[in-house]
Write a protein that holds these residues in place. Structure first.
Motif, short mmCIF file in Angstrom:
data_model
loop_
_atom_site.label_atom_id
_atom_site.label_comp_id
_atom_site.label_asym_id
_atom_site.label_seq_id
_atom_site.Cartn_x
_atom_site.Cartn_y
_atom_site.Cartn_z
N ARG A 23 10.72 -72.99 3.49
CA ARG A 23 10.42 -72.05 4.57
C ARG A 23 11.55 -72.06 5.60
O ARG A 23 12.09 -73.13 5.92
N HIS A 24 11.88 -70.87 6.08
CA HIS A 24 12.91 -70.76 7.12
C HIS A 24 12.33 -70.07 8.34
O HIS A 24 11.76 -68.98 8.24
N ASN A 25 12.47 -70.72 9.50
CA ASN A 25 12.09 -70.13 10.78
C ASN A 25 13.35 -69.60 11.45
O ASN A 25 14.30 -70.37 11.70
N PHE A 26 13.37 -68.31 11.76
CA PHE A 26 14.56 -67.67 12.31
C PHE A 26 14.61 -67.81 13.84
O PHE A 26 13.57 -67.88 14.50
N GLU A 27 15.82 -67.82 14.38
CA GLU A 27 15.98 -67.87 15.82
C GLU A 27 15.89 -66.48 16.42
O GLU A 27 16.10 -65.47 15.75
N GLN A 28 15.57 -66.42 17.70
CA GLN A 28 15.52 -65.19 18.47
C GLN A 28 16.53 -65.28 19.60
O GLN A 28 16.97 -66.38 19.97
N ASP A 29 16.88 -64.12 20.16
CA ASP A 29 17.83 -64.13 21.28
C ASP A 29 17.30 -64.94 22.45
O ASP A 29 18.04 -65.65 23.12
N GLU A 30 15.96 -64.83 22.68
CA GLU A 30 15.36 -65.53 23.82
C GLU A 30 14.99 -66.97 23.49
O GLU A 30 14.62 -67.74 24.37
N TYR A 31 15.07 -67.32 22.20
CA TYR A 31 14.64 -68.66 21.78
C TYR A 31 15.53 -69.07 20.60
O TYR A 31 15.23 -68.77 19.45
N GLN A 32 16.62 -69.74 20.93
CA GLN A 32 17.65 -70.02 19.93
C GLN A 32 17.35 -71.33 19.18
O GLN A 32 18.06 -72.33 19.32
N TYR A 33 16.30 -71.25 18.40
CA TYR A 33 15.89 -72.37 17.55
C TYR A 33 15.66 -71.84 16.15
O TYR A 33 15.00 -70.81 15.95
N SER A 34 16.19 -72.53 15.15
CA SER A 34 15.94 -72.16 13.76
C SER A 34 15.76 -73.45 12.96
O SER A 34 16.25 -74.52 13.35
N ALA A 35 15.05 -73.35 11.84
CA ALA A 35 14.81 -74.54 11.03
C ALA A 35 14.51 -74.12 9.59
O ALA A 35 13.88 -73.08 9.34
N THR A 36 14.98 -74.93 8.65
CA THR A 36 14.66 -74.75 7.24
C THR A 36 13.87 -75.97 6.78
O THR A 36 14.35 -77.10 6.91
N HIS A 37 12.65 -75.71 6.28
CA HIS A 37 11.73 -76.78 5.91
C HIS A 37 11.56 -76.85 4.39
O HIS A 37 11.42 -75.82 3.72
N LEU A 38 11.50 -78.04 3.86
CA LEU A 38 11.08 -78.29 2.48
C LEU A 38 9.92 -79.28 2.57
O LEU A 38 10.11 -80.42 3.01
N SER A 39 8.72 -78.85 2.15
CA SER A 39 7.53 -79.68 2.38
C SER A 39 6.70 -79.83 1.12
O SER A 39 6.72 -78.99 0.21
N VAL A 40 5.92 -80.92 1.09
CA VAL A 40 4.94 -81.19 0.05
C VAL A 40 3.56 -80.97 0.66
O VAL A 40 3.26 -81.52 1.73
N ASN A 41 2.72 -80.18 -0.03
CA ASN A 41 1.45 -79.77 0.55
C ASN A 41 0.30 -79.92 -0.45
O ASN A 41 0.51 -79.94 -1.67
N TYR A 42 -0.90 -79.99 0.10
CA TYR A 42 -2.13 -80.07 -0.70
C TYR A 42 -3.07 -78.95 -0.25
O TYR A 42 -3.15 -78.63 0.95
N SER A 43 -3.79 -78.36 -1.22
CA SER A 43 -4.71 -77.27 -0.90
C SER A 43 -6.06 -77.51 -1.57
O SER A 43 -6.13 -77.92 -2.74
N PHE A 44 -7.13 -77.28 -0.82
CA PHE A 44 -8.49 -77.41 -1.34
C PHE A 44 -9.24 -76.10 -1.13
O PHE A 44 -9.32 -75.60 0.00
N LYS A 45 -9.77 -75.53 -2.21
CA LYS A 45 -10.53 -74.28 -2.12
C LYS A 45 -11.94 -74.60 -1.65
O LYS A 45 -12.81 -74.99 -2.42
N ALA A 46 -12.19 -74.40 -0.36
CA ALA A 46 -13.50 -74.69 0.21
C ALA A 46 -14.54 -73.66 -0.25
O ALA A 46 -15.70 -74.00 -0.49
N LEU A 47 -14.12 -72.40 -0.36
CA LEU A 47 -14.97 -71.31 -0.86
C LEU A 47 -14.25 -70.67 -2.03
O LEU A 47 -13.07 -70.36 -1.94
#
Length: 290
Positions: free
Chosen positions: A173-197
């Motif tokens: 996932r990549h979060n892009f920076e904005q002119d008013e908020y100059q922060y960006s980040a590229t994430h590589l994550s391990v996740n778990y999902s449970f189907k509640a319904l």
């Protein structure tokens, strides 16, 4: 821009991977796309129909759908009738793919001396998805609570027989920076999902982000008491964390193998401290079964 091009290239490559072919059969006037699991004197096929798995066996020219209404075990009687020429017990066979596959391979090895165990699929199935959305980066310093666009790719794997409600997925996932908020980040994550319904055409699942490696870049403006910028600092680097953050999502079926996905992500974290703003991290995407 180089990061954006890299992410788009990865997305394009993954979406153009070749898809596994299926065989089309007409059984009792019903046209079905079946995946062949075992090929031999007793061949095994399966398909998914509205979140229900249907199993078929073929012996010579006879194709039979295995039935298990209300869990009464009728499929065991059907298997017994088809395998009277071998000394094999159907009592312990379960109405799941791995057990039926084991039975078919065992029978085939008994009746055919040179039979080699075979199977067309593994227990683990896979899905790939792309998504986009907006986030206020709740776990970063964001004084003006600016919303920034996000773009990402997920690779999900699960066992539809043993644990249909559970899955694990890798997310880029990549979060892009904005002119008013100059922060960006590229994430590589391990996740778990449970189907509640878990319904016919959609599900509601709870997602947990277990571990994340990310590269972030931020430009920080230092102001004096009069509000004038006196210096600018650029901070960047890699960080690894186990955030244990949670979110909600839904997969909405549009074809037997594809879904529209929606997500409300990173609602809260057990480990990370938020910046005090209300969490806003919404995404929408497209998911395809490989």
């Amino acid at each position: 821009m180089q990061k954006v091009r890299f992410i788009l290239t990865v997305l394009f490559f993954c979406l153009t991977l070749p898809l596994a072919a299926q065989n089309v059969y007409i059984i009792n006037n019903d046209t079905l796309q079946l995946k062949r699991e075992v090929k031999g004197p007793l061949s095994l096929f399966w398909t998914e129909d509205d979140l229900e798995y249907r199993y078929f066996v073929q012996k010579e020219k006879r194709m039979v759908e295995l039935l298990n209404p209300d869990g009464n075990g009728k499929f065991r009687e059907q298997l017994s009738e088809l395998t009277t020429d071998a000394k094999i017990n159907t009592r312990d066979v379960k109405f799941v793919l791995y057990s039926l596959r084991h039975f078919a391979n065992t029978y085939n090895a008994i009746v055919q001396e040179d039979y080699v165990k075979n199977e067309s699929t593994k227990n683990i199935l896979q899905r790939i998805s792309i998504f986009t959305g907006l986030s206020n980066n709740i776990y970063t310093d964001n004084p003006e609570n600016i919303l920034a666009p996000v773009l990402g790719l997920e690779y999900e794997f699960y066992d539809p027989n043993l644990a249909p409600r559970h899955s694990a997925f890798l997310q880029l996932r990549h979060n892009f920076e904005q002119d008013e908020y100059q922060y960006s980040a590229t994430h590589l994550s391990v996740n778990y999902s449970f189907k509640a319904l878990y319904f016919k055409n959609f599900d509601l699942h709870v997602d947990a982000r277990l571990a994340t490696l990310y590269y972030s870049s931020e430009t920080i403006s230092v102001k004096n008491d009069a509000g004038k910028v006196v210096s600018v600092q650029d901070e960047s680097g890699f960080t690894f964390t186990a955030p244990l953050s949670f979110g909600l999502g839904s997969d909405i079926k549009i074809t037997p193998t594809s879904f529209i996905t929606v997500g409300y992500n990173d609602i809260f974290s057990i480990v990370l401290d938020s910046n005090g703003e209300f969490p806003v991290d919404f995404t929408v995407g497209y998911k395809y079964s490989l």
